[in-house]
Scaffold this motif. Structure first.
Motif, PDB file in Angstrom:
ATOM      1  N   LEU A   1      -0.067  14.395  -1.475  1.00 52.87           N
ATOM      2  CA  LEU A   1      -0.844  15.257  -2.362  1.00 52.87           C
ATOM      3  C   LEU A   1      -1.231  14.503  -3.638  1.00 52.87           C
ATOM      4  O   LEU A   1      -2.391  14.555  -4.080  1.00 52.87           O
ATOM      5  CB  LEU A   1      -0.036  16.508  -2.709  1.00 52.87           C
ATOM      6  CG  LEU A   1      -0.634  17.413  -3.789  1.00 52.87           C
ATOM      7  CD1 LEU A   1      -1.957  18.014  -3.318  1.00 52.87           C
ATOM      8  CD2 LEU A   1       0.357  18.518  -4.176  1.00 52.87           C
ATOM      9  N   ALA A   2      -0.268  13.796  -4.212  1.00 54.38           N
ATOM     10  CA  ALA A   2      -0.558  13.017  -5.412  1.00 54.38           C
ATOM     11  C   ALA A   2      -1.576  11.916  -5.117  1.00 54.38           C
ATOM     12  O   ALA A   2      -2.470  11.642  -5.930  1.00 54.38           O
ATOM     13  CB  ALA A   2       0.736  12.415  -5.968  1.00 54.38           C
ATOM     14  N   ALA A   3      -1.454  11.281  -3.946  1.00 55.39           N
ATOM     15  CA  ALA A   3      -2.411  10.236  -3.572  1.00 55.39           C
ATOM     16  C   ALA A   3      -3.814  10.814  -3.388  1.00 55.39           C
ATOM     17  O   ALA A   3      -4.816  10.182  -3.763  1.00 55.39           O
ATOM     18  CB  ALA A   3      -1.949   9.547  -2.282  1.00 55.39           C
ATOM     19  N   LEU A   4      -3.894  12.011  -2.810  1.00 57.34           N
ATOM     20  CA  LEU A   4      -5.194  12.655  -2.620  1.00 57.34           C
ATOM     21  C   LEU A   4      -5.849  12.964  -3.967  1.00 57.34           C
ATOM     22  O   LEU A   4      -7.047  12.710  -4.161  1.00 57.34           O
ATOM     23  CB  LEU A   4      -5.014  13.943  -1.812  1.00 57.34           C
ATOM     24  CG  LEU A   4      -6.262  14.818  -1.631  1.00 57.34           C
ATOM     25  CD1 LEU A   4      -7.335  14.069  -0.857  1.00 57.34           C
ATOM     26  CD2 LEU A   4      -5.901  16.127  -0.930  1.00 57.34           C
ATOM     27  N   ILE A   5      -5.075  13.494  -4.901  1.00 57.53           N
ATOM     28  CA  ILE A   5      -5.628  13.808  -6.225  1.00 57.53           C
ATOM     29  C   ILE A   5      -6.078  12.536  -6.928  1.00 57.53           C
ATOM     30  O   ILE A   5      -7.129  12.516  -7.584  1.00 57.53           O
ATOM     31  CB  ILE A   5      -4.590  14.583  -7.056  1.00 57.53           C
ATOM     32  CG1 ILE A   5      -4.389  15.977  -6.456  1.00 57.53           C
ATOM     33  CG2 ILE A   5      -5.013  14.678  -8.521  1.00 57.53           C
ATOM     34  CD1 ILE A   5      -3.302  16.784  -7.104  1.00 57.53           C
ATOM     35  N   PHE A   6      -5.309  11.460  -6.782  1.00 53.18           N
ATOM     36  CA  PHE A   6      -5.734  10.197  -7.405  1.00 53.18           C
ATOM     37  C   PHE A   6      -7.033   9.702  -6.787  1.00 53.18           C
ATOM     38  O   PHE A   6      -7.923   9.214  -7.490  1.00 53.18           O
ATOM     39  CB  PHE A   6      -4.641   9.139  -7.250  1.00 53.18           C
ATOM     40  CG  PHE A   6      -4.977   7.835  -7.912  1.00 53.18           C
ATOM     41  CD1 PHE A   6      -4.760   7.647  -9.260  1.00 53.18           C
ATOM     42  CD2 PHE A   6      -5.534   6.788  -7.184  1.00 53.18           C
ATOM     43  CE1 PHE A   6      -5.081   6.452  -9.882  1.00 53.18           C
ATOM     44  CE2 PHE A   6      -5.870   5.593  -7.790  1.00 53.18           C
ATOM     45  CZ  PHE A   6      -5.644   5.422  -9.150  1.00 53.18           C
TER      46      PHE A   6
END
Length: 514
Positions: free
Chosen positions: A419-424
């Motif tokens: 999820l954090a990678a997607l937002i980045f």
């Protein structure tokens, strides 16, 4: 099996044997988190892609979690001590290979090998420990030390990693395993006895393949989609993975000796206990991983200072694991389970004030408050799960509870990390897949650097909010649905006499020394 043994004070063999058993337990837990602060250096040395970086971190946990029950059954059949010694040797070999890995693919393979070996260590160590302490009360105390050691390993992993990285290269976080493994291989045959179970049944190989393949293929799809967007092959792999998991569940319901006894989940106390084993570790592992990057790459702290920042939360978590039995005896199992989820939720939400320009105080406060909740859950889950089921099925319940911890550790990084990678990827400057890859690009303007760091912090906040809301929801559910008369660790003095006896003999899951 005869449980009517005469209680006696443990002698030197028992205590030395306990120390020997705790060595591999500490390593298995510590290696689930030791890379959190090391990932920036690993990324600089090996240049992994975004999904490779996530695999480096959590392939270990998935290997342990997907094989834990299978190796527990193999140990019952062929001998726990034999499997324990073999697993320790393989764990040492995997650690040496990981230390000197020259490519991301090789490091992932060595981490997977360590995970396979780790899956042999935990259930076998617990069974051998039960042989060392036949008296139920002392056995319960020894298992409490076992649980505290396991939790402490997760907690101190980043601190140990930070200490080593301040003096040596990143491979040292794996080489530190070798002295403990060698000492275990020398002392275990002298101090420990072989243990086998009396129950029959074979290990269903197809179930092992279906569970491992289903989890790995499904997570691969999630990781790849988050890092690079959807594409044909990963989506197809995800469909196959989901189909394998559905087949696995249906197969367990019809096997005489299932790999996972899914019928246990009909008891809501058992279900809440297992989810309590999974969810806090998922939150802890994801926030510890993302927090390590935040401290080093966003706030630009040296690795030693970053390790010191994580120390208060690790200390609180470890101390809480030790005092939880007394806490549960005072408050009751139900109150402890409910409290742990609300504490974790509050602790996670304390991350929201962190910013690109600062937030160390908020980060420490978050880890300390959540650390109390984590410590309660890590210590109370297994006993609560076992106490919720009939004595004849206690072995299966204990194995599922242990597996929920490992799967939670891996899922936290896989799902919340993705999820954090997607937002980045969506909000960052679109120059590279990860923050660390972006920051090493030469000639970046300060505004671009700030945009990249802001996108990462947004991803950290999103992961914390999602995990916090899930904990709050589970705490609310537990407060409404768990019975008032809920017995578990520390409740022996309160529970009815007919419930106390079975609980006292559950730790070995039907294992007998040979």
């Amino acid at each position: 099996m005869n449980e009517q043994r005469v209680p006696h004070s443990p002698g030197p063999r028992q205590w030395l044997g306990l120390l020997v058993v705790l060595g591999p337990v500490l390593l298995v837990a510590m290696d689930g988190s030791v890379l959190f602060l090391a990932m920036p250096e690993v990324a600089a040395a090996l240049s992994p892609t975004a999904d490779q970086a996530l695999w480096i971190l959590d392939v270990y946990g998935f290997a342990v979690g997907s094989l834990l029950i299978a190796f527990g059954n193999l140990g019952d059949r062929y001998g726990r001590l034999k499997l324990l010694v073999t697993g320790a040797a393989v764990f040492g070999a995997g650690s040496a290979g990981a230390a000197f890995a020259s490519t991301p693919e090789l490091l992932i393979a060595c981490r997977a090998l360590m995970g396979v070996a780790g899956a042999t260590l935990l259930p076998s160590a617990l069974a051998v420990l039960s042989e060392l302490f036949p008296d139920p009360r002392r056995r319960a105390r020894a298992i409490g030390i076992f649980a505290a050691t396991f939790a402490a390993g997760f907690a101190i992993g980043p601190v140990v990693g930070g200490q080593l990285l301040s003096r040596f290269w990143w491979g040292s976080v794996f080489l530190v395993n070798l002295p403990v493994v060698l000492l275990f291989l020398v002392l275990a045959p002298l101090l420990l006895r072989e243990v086998r179970a009396t129950r029959g049944g074979r290990v269903d190989g197809l179930s092992v393949v279906l569970s491992a393949a289903g989890v790995l293929l499904t997570v691969y799809t999630i990781k790849h989609t988050a890092a690079e967007g959807p594409s044909g092959a990963p989506v197809a792999a995800g469909i196959v993975g989901v189909a394998a998991l559905v087949w696995f569940v249906r197969r367990q319901l019809h096997l005489r000796h299932p790999l996972v006894d899914l019928r246990l989940f009909r008891d809501r106390v058992f279900t809440v206990a297992v989810v309590t084993g999974l969810l806090p570790l998922a939150a802890w592992s994801a926030v510890a991983y993302l927090g390590g990057i935040y401290l080093q790459s966003v706030l630009e702290l040296p690795v030693m200072e970053a390790a010191l920042v994580t120390l208060p939360g690790a200390a609180v978590l470890t101390v809480t694991c030790v005092v939880t039995p007394a806490l549960v005896a005072r408050l009751g199992t139900r109150a402890a389970l409910i409290t742990c989820h609300f504490l974790v939720a509050v602790g996670l939400l304390l991350l929201l004030p962190t910013r690109v320009s600062g937030g160390i105080g908020w980060y420490v406060a978050s880890t300390v408050v959540a650390g109390v909740g984590y410590g309660i859950s890590f210590s109370a889950v297994a006993d609560t799960a076992v106490a919720a089921v009939p004595a004849a099925r206690a072995g299966s319940a204990a194995a599922i509870a242990e597996t929920s911890n490992e799967i939670g550790n891996a899922l936290g990084i896989a799902l919340l990390g993705s999820l954090a990678a997607l937002i980045f990827r969506l909000q960052g400057p679109d120059l590279a897949e990860t923050l660390n890859e972006t920051l090493v690009i030469p000639g970046l303007a300060p505004a671009v650097v700030d945009d990249a760091k802001t996108a990462f912090v947004t991803g950290l906040h999103a992961a914390a909010v999602i995990a916090g809301l899930l904990h709050g929801a589970l705490g609310a559910f537990a407060s409404r649905r768990l019975p008032e008369a809920l017995y578990g660790m520390g409740d022996a003095g309160r529970r009815p006499a007919e419930q106390s006896a079975p609980g006292a003999s559950r730790a070995d899951g039907g294992a007998t020394p040979r």
